[in-house]
Design an enzyme around this catalytic site. Structure first.
Site, mmCIF file in Angstrom:
data_model
loop_
_atom_site.group_PDB
_atom_site.id
_atom_site.type_symbol
_atom_site.label_atom_id
_atom_site.label_comp_id
_atom_site.label_asym_id
_atom_site.label_seq_id
_atom_site.Cartn_x
_atom_site.Cartn_y
_atom_site.Cartn_z
ATOM 1 N N ASP A 23 0.618 -2.616 -5.282
ATOM 2 C CA ASP A 23 -0.064 -1.334 -5.109
ATOM 3 C C ASP A 23 -0.668 -0.931 -6.455
ATOM 4 O O ASP A 23 0.046 -0.850 -7.466
ATOM 5 C CB ASP A 23 0.916 -0.271 -4.621
ATOM 6 C CG ASP A 23 0.229 1.041 -4.305
ATOM 7 O OD1 ASP A 23 -0.073 1.290 -3.131
ATOM 8 O OD2 ASP A 23 -0.010 1.829 -5.254
ATOM 9 N N GLU A 48 -5.541 0.241 -1.414
ATOM 10 C CA GLU A 48 -5.243 -0.364 -2.713
ATOM 11 C C GLU A 48 -4.000 -1.244 -2.674
ATOM 12 O O GLU A 48 -3.430 -1.581 -3.713
ATOM 13 C CB GLU A 48 -5.071 0.722 -3.784
ATOM 14 C CG GLU A 48 -3.881 1.653 -3.583
ATOM 15 C CD GLU A 48 -4.201 2.883 -2.743
ATOM 16 O OE1 GLU A 48 -3.526 3.903 -2.929
ATOM 17 O OE2 GLU A 48 -5.118 2.810 -1.896
#
Length: 314
Positions: free
Chosen positions: A181, A224
């Site tokens: 992430d 993301e």
């Protein structure tokens, strides 16, 4: 004129028509004897395979095939010869016959073969079509359907399918699942703009792609978040791969007009499977929990967990 006489008068004309079709049709037509020697070929065949006029005659059929498929092709032909059908399309829905041009390049072929005879001797005739453009088009469609358009990595659905295929092929091997992430990604879009955010996504994707082995499987999980599957890798080596990816990304300098050089970090959750088969959903869930712990612990770090249980792949 009787009906029989009328039909007889058409035979020479019919032969001329057939000859014209064979010599002018865009599909290749090739005939081989029962020893696999080429006894007939039309100009389209010579054009498809890149040979000069007359050069293919009396050559073994294998000159038109890559060496690696000779045995497979011989089995196909032998099976057809031993069967009862008079005609057959060679290949399958998911595969095509591969041919070799004189210059060594390979082409995809659609081939229909049939049994006949010439001068009292058995002969097999093949009608050949170069379908390389069609195969490329189908492959492009498949790639588009499986690929995330921004990152160029596998999308979520294709990632899962590829991981399950890898696990089935490596049933006894340890494997690991990673979820990455990008830290503070929303702030990137807010501060630098969405084009900058896209550049960060693309950069991390390139680093991820260039940091793994050919057998590893990488994908964009969404937004993301990115996923990585590492088959046949010891836990310490899996950790090393993840840390190398994180370090390479952190060192990358982003330069956007009107802003000082920017660097970003990434958090990662690693689920290490130590007992062969591990359920895909369990691995994702374990990696996601480890990622949550990494984010809650301050970000810019890797948290790993070992999965000791064994389960069926689902």
């Amino acid at each position: 004129m009787t009906k029989r006489a009328s039909i007889a008068s058409l035979i020479p004309a019919s032969q001329d028509i057939y000859r014209k079709i064979v010599f002018e049709i865009a599909d290749g037509i090739i005939g081989i004897d029962d020893h696999g020697i080429i006894r007939l070929c039309n100009p389209a065949t010579e054009s498809i395979f890149g040979w000069q006029t007359g050069e293919l005659l009396d050559k073994p059929l294998e000159v038109l095939l890559p060496e690696r498929v000779h045995g497979f092709h011989q089995k196909l032909v032998a099976g057809f010869q031993a069967g009862n059908t008079e005609a057959r399309y060679m290949g399958q829905r998911s595969t095509t016959i591969v041919g070799r041009r004189l210059d060594g390049t390979e082409i995809n072929l659609g081939i229909t073969i049939l049994r006949t005879s010439a001068a009292g001797s058995p002969m097999m005739v093949a009608v050949i079509r170069d379908i390389s453009d069609h195969v490329r088009y189908q492959n492009d469609l498949k790639r588009l359907a499986e690929t995330d358009s921004l990152s160029g990595l596998l999308n979520r659905r294709a990632f899962r399918a590829n991981v399950l295929q890898s696990v089935n092929a490596n049933a006894a091997a340890a494997s690991s699942m990673v979820i990455f992430d990008l830290d503070g990604f929303k702030a990137v879009n807010d501060r630098f703009g969405h084009d900058a955010g896209d550049e960060v996504i693309i950069c991390f994707s390139e680093i991820l792609r260039n940091s793994i082995r050919g057998s590893d499987i990488a994908g964009r999980w969404g937004g993301e978040e990115f996923v990585l599957f590492l088959p046949n890798l010891k836990s310490k080596d899996a950790v090393a791969v993840v840390e190398r990816i994180r370090a390479n990304f952190t060192r990358f300098d982003f330069n956007w007009a009107g802003h000082p050089t920017a660097n970003f970090t990434v958090s990662a959750g690693l689920a290490i499977g130590t007992s062969g088969y591990v359920d895909f959903s369990d691995m994702i869930a374990s990696a996601d929990k480890a990622l949550y712990d990494a984010k809650r612990g301050g970000r810019d770090q890797l948290v790993s967990t070992e999965m000791q249980h064994e389960a069926l792949v689902s």
